[in-house]
Design a protein around this motif. Structure first.
Motif, PDB file in Angstrom:
ATOM      1  N   ASN A 154       0.838  -1.187   0.000  1.00 23.59           N
ATOM      2  CA  ASN A 154       0.000   0.000   0.000  1.00 23.59           C
ATOM      3  C   ASN A 154       0.878   1.244   0.000  1.00 23.59           C
ATOM      4  O   ASN A 154       1.778   1.365   0.829  1.00 23.59           O
ATOM      5  N   PRO A 155       0.666   2.188  -0.935  1.00 23.83           N
ATOM      6  CA  PRO A 155       1.515   3.374  -1.000  1.00 23.83           C
ATOM      7  C   PRO A 155       1.351   4.252   0.237  1.00 23.83           C
ATOM      8  O   PRO A 155       0.318   4.250   0.910  1.00 23.83           O
ATOM      9  N   THR A 156       2.400   4.998   0.512  1.00 20.29           N
ATOM     10  CA  THR A 156       2.377   5.912   1.653  1.00 20.29           C
ATOM     11  C   THR A 156       1.374   7.038   1.418  1.00 20.29           C
ATOM     12  O   THR A 156       1.330   7.632   0.341  1.00 20.29           O
ATOM     13  N   LYS A 157       0.602   7.320   2.426  1.00 16.17           N
ATOM     14  CA  LYS A 157      -0.407   8.375   2.322  1.00 16.17           C
ATOM     15  C   LYS A 157       0.254   9.722   2.619  1.00 16.17           C
ATOM     16  O   LYS A 157       0.107  10.289   3.700  1.00 16.17           O
ATOM     17  N   SER A 158       1.006  10.240   1.654  1.00 12.12           N
ATOM     18  CA  SER A 158       1.781  11.457   1.889  1.00 12.12           C
ATOM     19  C   SER A 158       0.898  12.683   2.056  1.00 12.12           C
ATOM     20  O   SER A 158       1.272  13.638   2.734  1.00 12.12           O
ATOM     21  N   ASN A 159      -0.272  12.663   1.439  1.00 12.74           N
ATOM     22  CA  ASN A 159      -1.148  13.839   1.498  1.00 12.74           C
ATOM     23  C   ASN A 159      -2.334  13.609   2.426  1.00 12.74           C
ATOM     24  O   ASN A 159      -3.432  14.101   2.189  1.00 12.74           O
ATOM     25  N   LEU A 160      -2.112  12.819   3.458  1.00 14.52           N
ATOM     26  CA  LEU A 160      -3.179  12.561   4.407  1.00 14.52           C
ATOM     27  C   LEU A 160      -3.651  13.876   5.036  1.00 14.52           C
ATOM     28  O   LEU A 160      -2.866  14.650   5.559  1.00 14.52           O
ATOM     29  N   GLY A 161      -4.933  14.123   4.946  1.00 15.55           N
ATOM     30  CA  GLY A 161      -5.501  15.346   5.509  1.00 15.55           C
ATOM     31  C   GLY A 161      -5.792  16.409   4.478  1.00 15.55           C
ATOM     32  O   GLY A 161      -6.504  17.366   4.771  1.00 15.55           O
ATOM     33  N   ASN A 162      -5.251  16.273   3.265  1.00 17.99           N
ATOM     34  CA  ASN A 162      -5.529  17.249   2.209  1.00 17.99           C
ATOM     35  C   ASN A 162      -6.918  17.009   1.636  1.00 17.99           C
ATOM     36  O   ASN A 162      -7.171  16.006   0.976  1.00 17.99           O
ATOM     37  N   GLU A 163      -7.829  17.896   1.895  1.00 18.97           N
ATOM     38  CA  GLU A 163      -9.180  17.747   1.395  1.00 18.97           C
ATOM     39  C   GLU A 163      -9.347  18.320  -0.001  1.00 18.97           C
ATOM     40  O   GLU A 163     -10.289  17.972  -0.704  1.00 18.97           O
ATOM     41  N   LYS A 164      -8.451  19.208  -0.399  1.00 18.95           N
ATOM     42  CA  LYS A 164      -8.537  19.847  -1.709  1.00 18.95           C
ATOM     43  C   LYS A 164      -7.170  19.844  -2.378  1.00 18.95           C
ATOM     44  O   LYS A 164      -6.128  19.856  -1.713  1.00 18.95           O
ATOM     45  N   CYS A 165      -7.178  19.820  -3.700  1.00 17.78           N
ATOM     46  CA  CYS A 165      -5.944  20.003  -4.462  1.00 17.78           C
ATOM     47  C   CYS A 165      -5.611  21.495  -4.475  1.00 17.78           C
ATOM     48  O   CYS A 165      -6.442  22.312  -4.897  1.00 17.78           O
ATOM     49  N   LYS A 166      -4.415  21.856  -4.010  1.00 23.62           N
ATOM     50  CA  LYS A 166      -4.059  23.270  -3.966  1.00 23.62           C
ATOM     51  C   LYS A 166      -2.549  23.423  -3.984  1.00 23.62           C
ATOM     52  O   LYS A 166      -1.815  22.573  -3.481  1.00 23.62           O
ATOM     53  N   GLN A 167      -2.107  24.493  -4.586  1.00 16.05           N
ATOM     54  CA  GLN A 167      -0.700  24.886  -4.624  1.00 16.05           C
ATOM     55  C   GLN A 167       0.193  23.747  -5.124  1.00 16.05           C
ATOM     56  O   GLN A 167       1.234  23.452  -4.561  1.00 16.05           O
TER      57      GLN A 167
END
Length: 628
Positions: free
Chosen positions: A457-470
């Motif tokens: 299972n890949p690492t959840k690097s963006n855990l907590g990001n609800e929106k795509c931004k920056q």
């Protein structure tokens, strides 16, 4: 006085705007931009959709719009729709079986063929300019053709059936069976190059008003009658491959011991001589048991790949030069076997050679081939390259594939091996387009969760990001592109057929933009269509490709065609990420087998409507190209 600084996107030069158009992640955003003002709408329609299509699907052969039958915008809509269906495993199947009933059928087929035991070889062609599709297959000593012309998204198509009765022409069952068919463009119209088991090669018309009329015969010597009577193996035709580039047509015909190359002129005469021949018995074969099983054009006609049976070097290639033909061994075949610890390096599946197109549908030196150890190998025949890869069913790794069909460098279809099974593999190369880019942002994992035996299972690097931004994607958009959440799949088709022991012998599609393909099986042909499951049944809107699909494809065969149609209710299983692993033979927990039975009207009241939705194993239900 210096030039003024652009105050908005609309003031930028067209060249910069086109770069932006090409790099949109989804068609929905490009359409939204086109709706902001008339100037941008004109720019997107004039060149924006073309840039988007060419950038998103670079390895497919995309027909340039000519006339009013399709536009770049419609190509973008259909290709993104098809990509979404492929990722969602949204495939429906219908089989066309030779009917064993009726006096007309028995008169045409005879007692032996009434059982429907022939091995069907199939080819298809789709003309995007006229929306006409032609599918042709060999049915024993007979040849069958079906025409369809698309009339619109919600209108029934025009169709007609045609056949060539081999028995009436003096052909015998089994010995004179058709084992190769290829559709070509000819100055007289559409034509079919037909190869038979007895070694004869001919060009016949494929136009509806003169289907089957002979055009040319190729001087490809059949076996002598004395050899057959003495019991020796005749010089049968092993395979046939056609390469059409512009107005030129080249044919590679392989027999047990040699290869003949024909250049098909525009004004083909009644008898054609080969432009080049190559005798493998004197040049290559070191064992009496060796034979040439298949030949495939590579590199736009500069190379021919060969599959040999009974040879220690089963994969070879011929280089066509102005001074003659030279032969070479695919030397990297041994190194690939050592790198991946492959146990069986001497047995290739002879019918599985398939060239891989990397740019615009052009054939390269990349070759895909299936082997008896269950692996499917991608390798560059000529040069060291980083594209070598070995694919395998991670659930049933020992099952091989009899036929392969590629869609550029995006995916390939493998058929056969263990009966009527069709596997969908992703090449696992970086793809510019993912349909999930058009879905809403989510702070959650893609669903449903996949079955992966070896991939972590890949690492959840963006855990907590609800929106795509920056420049950072949300958790869902980042992980949905990872191969862990895009497992390959296998369809089991046997249970819906009368002859459950049937096998797959060939695969064909009309074009790279066709939403369907054909499977040649024992006794008939299966049509597979990309079609998402509707929210209700019957559906309240067409579920086929909006621009190139045939809405009435799931219909009965025409009266008098000698065929009966039947819906196929497949079962679906995820088979892992598709890479070959050294320990792929260890026991694993089997993934769940999904019942894709279909609505009750297909197979009887025992099936529930909920089963119909399981075929469409999507992570979301919305698509990219949203029009309202």
């Amino acid at each position: 006085m210096g030039s003024s600084v652009p105050r908005s996107f609309i003031d930028l030069p067209l060249e910069i705007q086109f770069l932006v158009f090409a790099n949109f992640d989804c068609a929905r955003d490009l359409r939204a931009l086109a709706l902001t003002c008339k100037k941008l709408h004109s720019a997107v329609n004039n060149d924006g959709w073309r840039r988007f299509v060419e950038r998103s699907f670079p390895s497919l052969s995309i027909p340039i719009p000519n006339g009013n039958r399709h536009t770049w915008e419609q190509l973008a809509e259909s290709l993104t729709w098809q990509s979404r269906c492929w990722d969602r495993r949204a495939l429906q199947f219908q089989v066309l079986l030779h009917s064993p009933h009726g006096d007309e059928v028995r008169r045409h087929r005879g007692n032996a063929r009434g059982r429907g035991l022939f091995h069907s070889v199939v080819d298809a062609h789709f003309d995007p300019a006229t929306h006409e599709e032609l599918v042709v297959w060999g049915a024993g000593e007979d040849i069958v053709g079906r025409y369809r012309e698309r009339q619109g998204p919600d209108k029934p198509s025009k169709s007609s059936w045609h056949s060539v009765n081999g028995k009436e022409l003096g052909f015998r069952a089994a010995y004179d069976d058709v084992n190769s068919v290829k559709i070509v463009n000819h100055h007289t119209g559409r034509a079919v190059v037909t190869g038979r088991h007895n070694g004869t090669l001919s060009l016949i018309s494929a136009e509806p008003d003169r289907f089957g009329q002979p055009i040319s015969e190729f001087k490809f010597s059949p076996p002598e009658t004395s050899e057959i009577n003495n019991g020796s193996e005749p010089e049968n035709l092993s395979s046939l491959d056609v390469l059409q580039h512009g107005s030129s047509t080249r044919i590679a015909a392989a027999t047990r011991n040699g290869l003949a190359i024909f250049d098909l002129p525009a004004d083909a005469t009644t008898e054609l001589e080969p432009s080049a021949t190559f005798d493998l018995k004197t040049e290559i074969f070191s064992l009496n048991t060796s034979r040439l099983s298949r030949a495939k054009w590579m590199e736009q006609g500069e190379t021919v790949a060969l599959a040999l049976s009974g040879s220690p070097d089963p994969l070879r290639y011929l280089s066509l030069t102005p001074t003659g033909i030279t032969h070479h061994t695919a030397a990297k075949n041994a190194s690939i076997a050592a790198q991946f610890e492959l146990k069986d390096n001497g047995n290739i599946c002879p019918n599985s050679l398939e060239p891989v197109c990397r740019t615009g549908g052009c054939r390269t030196s990349l070759l895909l081939s299936a082997w008896r150890d269950g692996t499917i190998r991608l390798q560059d025949l000529r040069t060291p390259s980083p594209f070598d890869a070995v694919y395998q069913d991670n659930v049933d790794p020992w099952v091989d594939a009899e036929a392969l069909m590629t869609y550029g460098t995006e995916r390939f279809v493998a058929g056969g091996g263990d009966g009527l099974t069709v596997k969908i593999f992703d090449f696992r190369w970086e793809r510019p387009y993912h349909h999930t880019s058009g879905l809403p942002c989510l702070n959650s994992l893609p669903f449903p969760g996949p079955s992966q035996a070896f991939l972590k299972n890949p690492t959840k690097s963006n855990l907590g990001n609800e929106k795509c931004k920056q420049g950072r994607a949300c958790q869902y958009h980042e992980l949905s592109k990872h191969i862990y959440y895009r497992p390959n799949a296998k369809f089991y088709l046997s249970r819906s057929l009368i002859n459950s022991s049937a096998s797959i012998w060939s695969l064909a599609r009309g074009s790279d933009i066709s939403p369907n393909f054909y499977i040649g099986i024992s006794g008939g042909v299966i049509e597979a269509n990309l079609e998402p499951c509707p929210n209700n049944y019957p559906p309240d809107r067409p579920t086929t490709d909006p621009n190139f699909g045939f809405p009435d494809w799931r219909g009965r065969a025409a009266d008098g065609s000698g065929y009966m149609s039947r819906q196929v209710s497949p079962a679906l299983m995820e088979i892992g990420d598709g890479y070959a692993y050294k320990h792929n033979d260890r026991p694993i927990l089997l993934p769940r087998l999904q019942d894709c039975g279909g609505p009750p009207s297909w197979s009887g009241p025992i099936l529930k409507l909920s089963n119909y939705h399981r075929l469409d194993m999507n992570y979301q239900t919305r698509g990219d190209f949203v029009w309202d």
